[in-house]
Write a protein that holds these residues in place. Structure first.
Motif, PDB file in Angstrom:
ATOM      1  N   GLU A  32       0.835  -1.206   0.000  1.00 26.66           N
ATOM      2  CA  GLU A  32       0.000   0.000   0.000  1.00 26.66           C
ATOM      3  C   GLU A  32       0.865   1.250   0.000  1.00 26.66           C
ATOM      4  O   GLU A  32       1.997   1.237   0.499  1.00 26.66           O
ATOM      5  CB  GLU A  32      -0.907   0.039   1.247  1.00 26.66           C
ATOM      6  N   SER A  33       0.303   2.307  -0.513  1.00 27.46           N
ATOM      7  CA  SER A  33       0.963   3.608  -0.473  1.00 27.46           C
ATOM      8  C   SER A  33      -0.110   4.696  -0.532  1.00 27.46           C
ATOM      9  O   SER A  33      -1.265   4.424  -0.859  1.00 27.46           O
ATOM     10  CB  SER A  33       1.938   3.764  -1.646  1.00 27.46           C
ATOM     11  N   GLY A  34       0.300   5.911  -0.179  1.00 27.03           N
ATOM     12  CA  GLY A  34      -0.597   7.053  -0.303  1.00 27.03           C
ATOM     13  C   GLY A  34      -1.171   7.576   0.988  1.00 27.03           C
ATOM     14  O   GLY A  34      -1.906   8.561   1.004  1.00 27.03           O
ATOM     15  N   GLY A  35      -0.873   6.915   2.100  1.00 27.56           N
ATOM     16  CA  GLY A  35      -1.376   7.401   3.371  1.00 27.56           C
ATOM     17  C   GLY A  35      -0.698   8.694   3.785  1.00 27.56           C
ATOM     18  O   GLY A  35       0.264   9.148   3.173  1.00 27.56           O
ATOM     19  N   GLY A  36      -1.225   9.292   4.843  1.00 23.64           N
ATOM     20  CA  GLY A  36      -0.641  10.530   5.339  1.00 23.64           C
ATOM     21  C   GLY A  36      -1.557  11.262   6.266  1.00 23.64           C
ATOM     22  O   GLY A  36      -2.562  10.715   6.742  1.00 23.64           O
ATOM     23  N   LEU A  37      -1.207  12.503   6.525  1.00 19.43           N
ATOM     24  CA  LEU A  37      -1.979  13.371   7.420  1.00 19.43           C
ATOM     25  C   LEU A  37      -2.777  14.353   6.571  1.00 19.43           C
ATOM     26  O   LEU A  37      -2.229  15.007   5.675  1.00 19.43           O
ATOM     27  CB  LEU A  37      -1.032  14.125   8.348  1.00 19.43           C
ATOM     28  N   VAL A  38      -4.061  14.473   6.871  1.00 17.87           N
ATOM     29  CA  VAL A  38      -4.922  15.380   6.119  1.00 17.87           C
ATOM     30  C   VAL A  38      -5.936  16.005   7.080  1.00 17.87           C
ATOM     31  O   VAL A  38      -6.291  15.393   8.091  1.00 17.87           O
ATOM     32  CB  VAL A  38      -5.633  14.624   4.976  1.00 17.87           C
ATOM     33  N   GLN A  39      -6.371  17.191   6.751  1.00 21.97           N
ATOM     34  CA  GLN A  39      -7.383  17.841   7.573  1.00 21.97           C
ATOM     35  C   GLN A  39      -8.767  17.292   7.250  1.00 21.97           C
ATOM     36  O   GLN A  39      -9.014  16.803   6.130  1.00 21.97           O
ATOM     37  CB  GLN A  39      -7.359  19.349   7.340  1.00 21.97           C
ATOM     38  N   ALA A  40      -9.651  17.398   8.206  1.00 16.48           N
ATOM     39  CA  ALA A  40     -11.030  16.977   7.988  1.00 16.48           C
ATOM     40  C   ALA A  40     -11.607  17.704   6.772  1.00 16.48           C
ATOM     41  O   ALA A  40     -11.376  18.903   6.585  1.00 16.48           O
ATOM     42  CB  ALA A  40     -11.869  17.261   9.227  1.00 16.48           C
ATOM     43  N   GLY A  41     -12.315  16.949   5.953  1.00 12.34           N
ATOM     44  CA  GLY A  41     -12.866  17.495   4.723  1.00 12.34           C
ATOM     45  C   GLY A  41     -11.967  17.302   3.523  1.00 12.34           C
ATOM     46  O   GLY A  41     -12.388  17.527   2.380  1.00 12.34           O
TER      47      GLY A  41
END
Length: 124
Positions: free
Chosen positions: A6-15
């Motif tokens: 798998e790849s593409g994970g990370g930290l993102v803001q809500a929305g």
């Protein structure tokens, strides 16, 4: 044997949005249904979304309907998870899974092959 990465994970803001990929290698000449599961801290692994070998049949957990979509490119041996309108409760480790056959299943026990997981963190 099939190996999944798998790849593409990370930290993102809500929305916000993220797109995860799952690349398969090894014995990919057979038909495989695919799915994504996730596991939040202190919780059991849960089904998120699944896709048939042909891509013509998909299934979703109620919690992600209308926000997540799954697709696959069999020529590239890759499955994608597009996640939109992310919520803090979507936070967790996302695992790609594969099972021999054409039909996805809700229960993790039907999947013989698993990736190592990718972390998705949604901040409020």
């Amino acid at each position: 044997q099939v190996q999944l990465v798998e790849s593409g994970g990370g930290l993102v803001q809500a929305g916000g949005s993220l797109r995860l990929s799952c690349a398969a290698s090894g014995r990919t000449s057979s038909s495989y249904a695919m799915a994504w599961f996730r596991q939040a801290p202190g919780k059991e692994r849960e089904f998120v979304i699944g896709i048939s070998w042909s891509g013509g049949n998909t299934g979703y957990a109620d919690s992600v309907k209308g926000r997540f979509t799954i697709s696959r490119d069999n020529a590239k041996n890759t499955v994608y998870l597009q996640m939109n309108s992310l919520k803090p409760e979507d936070t967790g480790v996302y695992f790609c899974a594969a099972r021999t056959g054409t039909t996805w299943m809700y229960e993790s026990r039907w999947y013989a092959y698993w990736g190592q997981g990718t972390q998705v963190t949604v901040s409020s």
